[in-house]
Enzyme design. Structure first.
Site, short mmCIF file in Angstrom:
data_model
loop_
_atom_site.label_atom_id
_atom_site.label_comp_id
_atom_site.label_asym_id
_atom_site.label_seq_id
_atom_site.Cartn_x
_atom_site.Cartn_y
_atom_site.Cartn_z
N CYS A 184 55.73 34.03 64.80
CA CYS A 184 55.47 34.47 65.82
C CYS A 184 57.01 34.79 65.21
CB CYS A 184 55.41 33.63 67.10
SG CYS A 184 56.31 31.93 67.03
N ASN A 207 59.63 31.32 66.88
CA ASN A 207 58.79 29.79 66.92
C ASN A 207 59.63 29.24 67.44
OD1 ASN A 207 59.66 27.44 63.46
ND2 ASN A 207 57.53 27.59 64.42
N CYS A 252 57.64 29.15 70.79
CA CYS A 252 57.09 28.44 71.96
C CYS A 252 55.56 29.12 71.01
CB CYS A 252 57.16 30.44 72.62
SG CYS A 252 58.71 30.09 73.76
N ARG A 253 54.33 30.04 70.58
CA ARG A 253 53.55 29.83 70.10
C ARG A 253 53.21 29.62 68.92
NH1 ARG A 253 53.58 37.02 70.60
NH2 ARG A 253 55.50 35.82 69.92
N SER A 254 53.42 29.75 68.06
CA SER A 254 53.82 29.04 66.44
C SER A 254 53.49 27.86 66.65
CB SER A 254 54.07 29.80 65.30
OG SER A 254 55.61 29.65 65.27
N ASP A 271 53.04 36.83 73.92
CA ASP A 271 54.18 36.22 73.92
C ASP A 271 54.68 35.76 75.44
OD1 ASP A 271 57.75 34.55 73.84
OD2 ASP A 271 58.33 37.18 73.24
P1 4NP Z 1 57.37 32.47 70.34
O1 4NP Z 1 58.53 33.81 71.85
O2 4NP Z 1 57.78 34.21 69.70
O3 4NP Z 1 56.47 32.76 70.80
O4 4NP Z 1 58.20 31.83 69.74
C1 4NP Z 1 59.34 34.17 71.70
C2 4NP Z 1 60.91 33.62 71.98
C3 4NP Z 1 62.24 33.73 71.33
C4 4NP Z 1 62.70 35.21 72.07
C5 4NP Z 1 60.90 36.04 72.16
C6 4NP Z 1 59.75 35.30 72.19
N1 4NP Z 1 63.12 35.94 72.21
O5 4NP Z 1 63.52 36.69 72.36
O6 4NP Z 1 64.80 34.54 72.37
#
Ligand code: 4NP
Length: 144
Positions: A7, A10, A12-14, A115
């Site tokens: 994702c 790294n 939240c989702r992955s 997201d």
């Molecule tokens: P992820 O979510 O891609 O599912 O881990 C996010 C985590 C952090 C950010 C964006 C999405 N960020 O902008 O810091």
């Protein structure tokens, strides 16, 4: 068989995808996750991902965020991305047609895992449910 979940951050989702798929497979399978950004490198998953996973008896609290790197395209057999931006970013890093062929969305029919970073607990639960269904499909395919 080695599988990488990807994702953006790294956190939240992955990490959820990694933990959920691991919970459905034995240790013959190697599952990892990475982000297309290095912004959260070394950090644990987001607290909301850790708690939604725990509610479903999956422990992701020991994972650490890391960015995807060029070695990953050799190490892993399959690279599952959460959304189309991730696919685009990962495709840019792949060097050969063989590496590109390893990359796909984790959901079928061009669907994306949204997201949840700016969302609430319900958004994290929704992500969990989407990934649980996707990982059931992947595990059944791998165990055939
Ligand atoms: P992820 O979510 O891609 O599912 O881990 C996010 C985590 C952090 C950010 C964006 C999405 N960020 O902008 O810091």
């Amino acid at each position: 068989m080695k599988i990488l979940m990807v994702c953006l951050g790294n956190i939240c989702r992955s990490p959820l995808a990694e933990g959920i798929l691991k919970s459905k497979l034995n240790s013959k399978f190697s599952i990892d996750s990475a982000g297309t950004l290095d912004f959260h490198q070394g950090n644990k998953p987001d607290k909301r991902s850790i708690s939604v996973a725990l509610r479903h008896d999956v422990d992701i609290s020991q994972q650490k965020s890391r960015p995807i790197q060029s070695d990953d395209f050799e190490i892993f057999d399959k690279i599952y991305c959460m959304d189309k931006n991730n696919v685009e970013d990962v495709l840019k890093l792949a060097k050969t047609a063989e590496q590109k062929a390893k990359i796909s969305l984790i959901l079928e029919n061009d669907q994306e895992v949204p997201d949840p970073y700016y969302g609430n607990e319900e958004d994290f639960e929704n992500v969990y449910q989407m990934l649980d269904i996707a990982c059931d499909r992947i595990a059944i395919e791998l165990l055939k």
